[in-house]
Enzyme design. Structure first.
Site, PDB file in Angstrom:
ATOM      1  N   CYS A  63       0.834  -1.207   0.000  1.00 45.98           N
ATOM      2  CA  CYS A  63       0.000   0.000   0.000  1.00 45.98           C
ATOM      3  C   CYS A  63       0.868   1.257   0.000  1.00 45.98           C
ATOM      4  O   CYS A  63       1.570   1.526   0.972  1.00 45.98           O
ATOM      5  CB  CYS A  63      -0.902  -0.044   1.232  1.00 45.98           C
ATOM      6  SG  CYS A  63      -1.727   1.502   1.634  1.00 45.98           S
ATOM      7  N   CYS A  66       0.152   3.761   2.766  1.00 46.71           N
ATOM      8  CA  CYS A  66       0.630   3.220   4.052  1.00 46.71           C
ATOM      9  C   CYS A  66       2.104   3.526   4.252  1.00 46.71           C
ATOM     10  O   CYS A  66       2.558   3.734   5.383  1.00 46.71           O
ATOM     11  CB  CYS A  66       0.421   1.714   4.114  1.00 46.71           C
ATOM     12  SG  CYS A  66      -1.300   1.186   4.055  1.00 46.71           S
TER      13      CYS A  66
END
Length: 144
Positions: A63, A66
């Protein structure tokens, strides 16, 4: 659109984190370790049963948002003695993802006394992140 959000998130957090880090170093050398949750039992023991509030960051290695949010949360929370950060890799903790109904990452939930008291999903503006950290650590915003 996503990259503009990411750009807007970097500078304000970096500036605030630098100020907080300098203040934390000048007043105390206490640093919390980030809780890297490996399983349900560890989550219950270290998050749900924690005496301090805990900000839980559900993230994934693949991600991209993230990769921005997780280090910033660590930078902002680790110097605080009255707040913990737990990081849950969604790939390794399917039961926790299901229990907390995580549909997208990054997903952040705030837990106090074993109860969810706040949450957000995705990259949000710096004020929302610092506001959550301030509320969970017991700080009041000036003028509030």
């Amino acid at each position: 659109m996503s990259s503009s959000i990411c750009q807007g998130l970097r500078s304000p957090i970096r500036s605030l984190a630098t100020l907080r880090r300098a203040k934390a170093i000048s007043t105390s050398l206490v640093h919390n370790e980030t809780i890297l949750v490996k399983n349900n039992e560890e989550f219950v023991n270290k998050v749900m049963n924690n005496d301090k509030p805990v900000i839980v960051n559900f993230h994934a290695e693949w991600c991209e948002p993230c990769k921005i949010l997780t280090p910033k949360l660590k930078e902002l929370i680790e110097p605080l003695s009255n707040l913990d950060l737990a990081v849950v890799d969604v790939e390794d903790n399917a039961d926790l993802v299901h229990t907390f109904e995580v549909k997208a990452v990054p997903a952040v939930i705030a837990i106090k006394n074993g109860l969810i008291v706040d949450k957000f999903i995705g990259l949000v503006d710096a004020d929302m992140i610092t506001g959550l950290i301030d509320r969970m650590s017991g700080k009041k915003k000036e003028g509030a």
